[in-house]
Design an enzyme around this catalytic site. Structure first.
Site, PDB file in Angstrom:
ATOM      1  N   ILE A 167       1.693  -2.069   1.537  1.00  0.00           N
ATOM      2  CA  ILE A 167       2.408  -1.758   0.300  1.00  0.00           C
ATOM      3  C   ILE A 167       3.039  -0.380   0.478  1.00  0.00           C
ATOM      4  O   ILE A 167       2.366   0.643   0.348  1.00  0.00           O
ATOM      5  CB  ILE A 167       1.481  -1.768  -0.933  1.00  0.00           C
ATOM      6  CG1 ILE A 167       0.875  -3.151  -1.136  1.00  0.00           C
ATOM      7  CG2 ILE A 167       2.262  -1.349  -2.184  1.00  0.00           C
ATOM      8  CD1 ILE A 167      -0.084  -3.247  -2.308  1.00  0.00           C
ATOM      9  N   ASP A 168       4.306  -0.374   0.817  1.00  0.00           N
ATOM     10  CA  ASP A 168       5.027   0.890   0.931  1.00  0.00           C
ATOM     11  C   ASP A 168       5.546   1.235  -0.465  1.00  0.00           C
ATOM     12  O   ASP A 168       6.433   0.569  -0.994  1.00  0.00           O
ATOM     13  CB  ASP A 168       6.186   0.769   1.914  1.00  0.00           C
ATOM     14  CG  ASP A 168       6.891   2.101   2.110  1.00  0.00           C
ATOM     15  OD1 ASP A 168       6.302   2.976   2.759  1.00  0.00           O
ATOM     16  OD2 ASP A 168       8.010   2.262   1.577  1.00  0.00           O
TER      17      ASP A 168
ATOM     18  N   GLU B  74      -1.621   0.396   8.528  1.00  0.00           N
ATOM     19  CA  GLU B  74      -1.771   1.716   7.926  1.00  0.00           C
ATOM     20  C   GLU B  74      -3.164   1.915   7.343  1.00  0.00           C
ATOM     21  O   GLU B  74      -3.700   3.016   7.352  1.00  0.00           O
ATOM     22  CB  GLU B  74      -0.700   1.915   6.846  1.00  0.00           C
ATOM     23  CG  GLU B  74      -0.530   3.362   6.427  1.00  0.00           C
ATOM     24  CD  GLU B  74       0.717   3.575   5.600  1.00  0.00           C
ATOM     25  OE1 GLU B  74       1.602   4.317   6.042  1.00  0.00           O
ATOM     26  OE2 GLU B  74       0.789   2.992   4.495  1.00  0.00           O
TER      27      GLU B  74
ATOM     28  N   THR C  65       2.827   2.745  -2.686  1.00  0.00           N
ATOM     29  CA  THR C  65       1.557   2.489  -3.376  1.00  0.00           C
ATOM     30  C   THR C  65       1.472   3.200  -4.724  1.00  0.00           C
ATOM     31  O   THR C  65       0.904   2.659  -5.674  1.00  0.00           O
ATOM     32  CB  THR C  65       0.373   2.906  -2.480  1.00  0.00           C
ATOM     33  OG1 THR C  65       0.369   2.081  -1.305  1.00  0.00           O
ATOM     34  CG2 THR C  65      -0.957   2.720  -3.199  1.00  0.00           C
TER      35      THR C  65
ATOM     36  N   ASP D  12       6.039   3.326   7.939  1.00  0.00           N
ATOM     37  CA  ASP D  12       6.950   3.374   6.802  1.00  0.00           C
ATOM     38  C   ASP D  12       8.380   3.006   7.202  1.00  0.00           C
ATOM     39  O   ASP D  12       9.066   2.289   6.478  1.00  0.00           O
ATOM     40  CB  ASP D  12       6.998   4.781   6.186  1.00  0.00           C
ATOM     41  CG  ASP D  12       5.650   5.321   5.791  1.00  0.00           C
ATOM     42  OD1 ASP D  12       4.846   4.553   5.242  1.00  0.00           O
ATOM     43  OD2 ASP D  12       5.394   6.520   6.027  1.00  0.00           O
TER      44      ASP D  12
ATOM     45  N   ASP E 162       2.666  -1.909   7.158  1.00  0.00           N
ATOM     46  CA  ASP E 162       2.485  -1.103   5.950  1.00  0.00           C
ATOM     47  C   ASP E 162       2.389  -2.100   4.804  1.00  0.00           C
ATOM     48  O   ASP E 162       3.400  -2.665   4.373  1.00  0.00           O
ATOM     49  CB  ASP E 162       3.655  -0.142   5.736  1.00  0.00           C
ATOM     50  CG  ASP E 162       3.397   0.832   4.595  1.00  0.00           C
ATOM     51  OD1 ASP E 162       2.423   0.618   3.845  1.00  0.00           O
ATOM     52  OD2 ASP E 162       4.155   1.805   4.456  1.00  0.00           O
TER      53      ASP E 162
END
Length: 268
Positions: A93-94, A73, A96, A222, A91
């Site tokens: 850190i889904d 991402e 953030t 995501d 991803d």
């Protein structure tokens, strides 16, 4: 005893990479409130931790599968394999916004796609040290215990996860209609939750912590891993209309009991 299935070398690599990234995320989280936060777009944030986590995961995956594609991402460590090569989505850190504001609910997400088919997925919650994972045809698991979605709990007793969208996020229907559906669900469900990480919230459907979750404007980064986890646990996932997930990124994941009720509201 919980049912445990052997993990393939592919899934073992993805899990190791997720744990590596999660460890980096935890170290950065300790400095929350002091970290620099950049806005990629309006109310869409990125931190140095996102980039560091993604780079570490990409390096781990590239070492194990040097000919495969990697698409993160944040574009840290991206690489192109052959046109028909399998593709990792990362991803880092889904959630953030949660991370940057010191809220300990976010996930590290890795998906493996062959063409458009999701074949493996890992969602790791580094703060709770919980690992959700699935490989197509082999079931879904949480820390080694097989997951099966809850059956029979109707909307009156359901916990529904949902997004409270930022401006411009709702693309699959008029915003006013989306808000109407939110209000109707609030009037019928036992309760609603807005947790701040789509990947974890969708995985919670597989774990029977949510009876459904929906959000518009999501990226495959995501949702891909969690979609497979829910499907392998016996849940239903698609767009708001019950069909395939559209390009707008409208995702509805739910138990077989609650899914038809929600689709009916979205398509009324």
């Amino acid at each position: 005893m919980p049912e445990i299935e052997a993990i393939s070398p592919l899934l073992a690599t993805m899990i190791a990479a997720a744990h590596l990234g999660g460890g980096i995320a935890r170290k950065h989280f300790a400095a929350c409130g002091q970290a620099e936060v950049d806005e990629k777009a309006a109310r869409d944030y990125v931190t140095a931790a996102d980039v560091a986590v993604e780079a570490a995961i990409a390096a781990e995956l590239a070492e194990a599968y040097p000919d495969w594609s990697i698409n993160g991402e944040e574009k840290a460590g991206n690489r192109e394999g052959a046109p028909d090569a399998p593709r990792f989505l990362i991803d880092p850190i889904d959630g953030t916004t949660n991370f940057a504001w010191g809220i300990p609910f976010f996930g590290v997400v890795i998906s493996l796609l062959r063409g458009n088919r999701i074949d493996a997925g890992v969602v790791y919650d580094p703060m709770r040290d919980e690992l959700f994972y699935a490989e197509r045809g082999h079931g879904a698991f949480l820390d080694g215990a097989r997951l099966t979605v809850r059956q029979g709990r109707d909307i009156d007793h359901a916990v529904i996860g949902a997004s409270l969208p930022i401006p411009g996020q709702v693309k699959s229907m008029p915003v006013a209609r989306y808000r109407e559906v939110l209000m109707e669900i609030m009037d019928h469900a036992a309760t609603m939750r807005r947790m701040g990480s789509a990947a974890l919230s969708i995985a919670y459907v597989a774990a029977s912590r949510h009876d459904a979750f929906f959000e518009d404007g999501l990226s495959p980064h995501d949702y891909a891993a969690s979609v497979l986890i829910v499907e392998e646990a016996g849940g239903l996932v698609g767009g708001f209309d019950g069909g395939a997930i559209p390009d707008t990124g409208a995702v509805l994941a739910a138990t077989p009991t609650v899914h038809p009720w929600l689709v009916e509201r979205f398509t009324a």
